[in-house]
Design an enzyme around this catalytic site. Structure first.
Site, PDB file in Angstrom:
ATOM      1  N   HIS A 246     -60.366 -23.050 -34.313  1.00 17.46           N
ATOM      2  CA  HIS A 246     -59.792 -24.378 -34.577  1.00 17.46           C
ATOM      3  C   HIS A 246     -59.590 -24.609 -36.068  1.00 17.46           C
ATOM      4  CE1 HIS A 246     -61.803 -25.815 -30.584  1.00 17.46           C
ATOM      5  NE2 HIS A 246     -60.567 -25.413 -30.357  1.00 17.46           N
TER       6      HIS A 246
ATOM      7  N   ARG B 199     -49.020 -19.208 -34.029  1.00 16.86           N
ATOM      8  CA  ARG B 199     -50.471 -19.359 -33.992  1.00 16.86           C
ATOM      9  C   ARG B 199     -51.055 -18.070 -33.422  1.00 16.86           C
ATOM     10  NH1 ARG B 199     -54.227 -21.587 -29.337  1.00 16.86           N
ATOM     11  NH2 ARG B 199     -56.172 -21.843 -30.475  1.00 16.86           N
TER      12      ARG B 199
ATOM     13  N   ASN C 136     -46.763 -21.216 -30.040  1.00 20.66           N
ATOM     14  CA  ASN C 136     -48.169 -21.099 -29.667  1.00 20.66           C
ATOM     15  C   ASN C 136     -48.204 -20.544 -28.255  1.00 20.66           C
ATOM     16  OD1 ASN C 136     -50.848 -21.363 -28.974  1.00 20.66           O
ATOM     17  ND2 ASN C 136     -51.020 -23.514 -29.568  1.00 20.66           N
TER      18      ASN C 136
ATOM     19  N   ARG D 131     -66.706 -24.322 -20.760  1.00 22.40           N
ATOM     20  CA  ARG D 131     -67.561 -23.334 -21.411  1.00 22.40           C
ATOM     21  C   ARG D 131     -68.968 -23.885 -21.585  1.00 22.40           C
ATOM     22  NH1 ARG D 131     -63.300 -22.653 -26.155  1.00 22.40           N
ATOM     23  NH2 ARG D 131     -61.525 -21.969 -24.920  1.00 22.40           N
TER      24      ARG D 131
ATOM     25  N   GLU E  83     -51.807 -29.353 -35.597  1.00 19.71           N
ATOM     26  CA  GLU E  83     -51.872 -27.935 -35.925  1.00 19.71           C
ATOM     27  C   GLU E  83     -50.480 -27.340 -36.117  1.00 19.71           C
ATOM     28  OE1 GLU E  83     -55.424 -26.023 -33.600  1.00 19.71           O
ATOM     29  OE2 GLU E  83     -54.726 -27.756 -32.436  1.00 19.71           O
TER      30      GLU E  83
END
Length: 435
Positions: A213, A124, A45, A274, A418
């Site tokens: 996600h 990923r 990742n 964010r 994940e």
């Protein structure tokens, strides 16, 4: 077996980190795999200044190794490895980039006699656009497509591509697979992903809602299905992945039908740094009336807003919760806004569902903050949710289970994994293709 032994000896000899494709062909890979006791998938990742990795058994999720190289291309660059619960950190002299991080990783893997157990590498990749909705074998054409999609994910896809190319240099004998964050949400109906913009912007430029996600939402909905002892294709959930980045997804019959993140990971609820949803006219006001440049607006919305911007303290929810307990009014405001926006988004997804089997909390905040979960559930009583405060406080830090009151709809905390999804889907692709 003599041929096999010679090949394994060659695989261990990686001091120069230069492999010739003639060293090992796919037939030899299959022979090696056949004799391995525990074939492993290396999960990569890659971020702009970091590289997370995990060496995992795709069947059980058991990790032989995990770690992270961080602060790459800086004076503080370091790489850490965790094996059997023990962590080792190496500080390295610059320049220390993704390529040298991969070299250090291979060196560590070799020293721990794990190299020959690696059957493939799973990456990923954040944005797959509309084209990639399944695990995909990485080819030069796929790499070109990932590069083109960088216009939709400029902070992520280029970094993902760097990780792919760095591992290809060292693991030239292994197949590499891309697992896309956007893939799980490609089942959304058109009414959920089309913006209220001229339709030709979607047709010609791909401007639509994609969602992210995906691997996390996929993993936790499968786990929730198991907890319910109900087939996934009959399950309807709302999944809340809450961390520095947050997304809420509506799942119908095991498939995503709506999600809060959109064209980019900026849309949706308030996050760590964010802004989430805002009136788009604010951007024009910042530029035309306050003199902001477009780069400054981009930085403001992505890196200076959210929990950090409202609290003025931190984007780390733990720090803000500490200040909340200390009576800091801005900390309270940040938490209130964060939880209200999430509760409102969860409630809005009732429009996507005919029935609801339960709500799932996951991600760093969702798994660990009983305060955040309680505040969210308190605002969802109309949907039939109520927390059992004792269970809510107990189920944290890696624990899994129900946190709902006996009078409530089911509500679970399910730690996401994940990396396991990436390892599992990488293996499935290779098996399905007969590799």
């Amino acid at each position: 077996m003599k041929i096999l032994s010679k090949n394994l000896i060659k695989l261990r000899d990686i001091k120069t980190f230069k492999f010739k494709k003639a060293m090992i062909n796919y037939q030899h890979v299959e022979i090696v795999n056949h004799f391995m006791k525990k074939p492993l998938i290396l999960v990569i990742n890659c971020g702009s200044s970091s590289l997370k990795f995990s060496l995992m058994d795709p069947k059980t999720g058991e990790e032989s190794l995990n770690g992270i190289a961080q602060c790459l291309l800086s004076d503080n660059a370091n790489i850490s490895f965790k094996v059997n619960g023990e962590k080792q950190v190496l500080a390295l002299l610059p320049p220390f980039d993704h390529n040298t991080a991969i070299v250090e990783l291979v060196n560590f893997i070799t020293k721990n006699n794990l190299f020959e157990q690696i059957t493939a590498i799973g990456h990923r990749v954040v944005h797959g656009g509309e084209k990639y909705h399944q695990p995909t074998l990485i080819t030069p054409q796929v790499k070109n497509e990932i590069a083109k999609l960088a216009k939709l994910a400029p902070l992520h896809n280029p970094a993902n591509l760097v990780g792919i190319e760095a591992t290809e240099k060292v693991f030239s004998h292994l197949l590499q697979v891309a697992i896309f964050d956007t893939a799980f949400h490609q089942t959304m109906p058109e009414k959920a992903y089309i913006y209220g913009l001229p339709y030709n912007l979607y047709q010609e430029h791909g401007i639509r809602r994609y969602g992210f996600h995906g691997t996390s939402h996929y993993f936790v909905t499968q786990r929730a299905s198991s907890l319910l002892q109900k087939p996934l294709e009959q399950c309807n959930f709302i999944s809340a992945h809450l961390g520095n980045g947050c997304s809420i997804s509506a799942i119908v019959n095991g498939k995503s039908v709506d999600t809060s993140l959109g064209f980019t990971p900026l849309e949706g609820v308030v996050m760590g740094t964010r802004s989430g949803d805002i009136d788009p006219s604010i951007i024009f006001y910042l530029v035309e009336q306050l003199g902001y440049s477009l780069d400054q607006v981009n930085t403001l919305l992505n890196k200076e807003s959210g929990l950090l911007g409202i609290s003025g303290i931190s984007n780390d929810c733990r720090t803000i919760e500490e200040q909340l307990l200390a009576g800091n009014k801005r900390a309270k405001l940040a938490i209130d806004v964060f939880c209200y926006r999430i509760a409102k988004k969860i409630a809005s997804f009732s429009a996507s569902l005919d029935n609801l089997d339960g709500l799932i909390f996951t991600g760093g905040i969702g798994e660990n903050s009983n305060t955040i979960r309680s505040l969210i559930l308190n605002q969802l009583s109309l949907l039939g949710f109520k927390a059992n405060e004792q269970l809510n406080e107990e189920i944290r830090f890696g624990k899994q289970g129900n946190i709902n009151d006996t009078t409530s709809r089911p509500c679970w905390v399910i730690p996401t994994n994940e990396e396991w999804v990436i390892a599992e889907q990488t293996q499935h692709l290779l098996i399905n293709k007969g590799m």
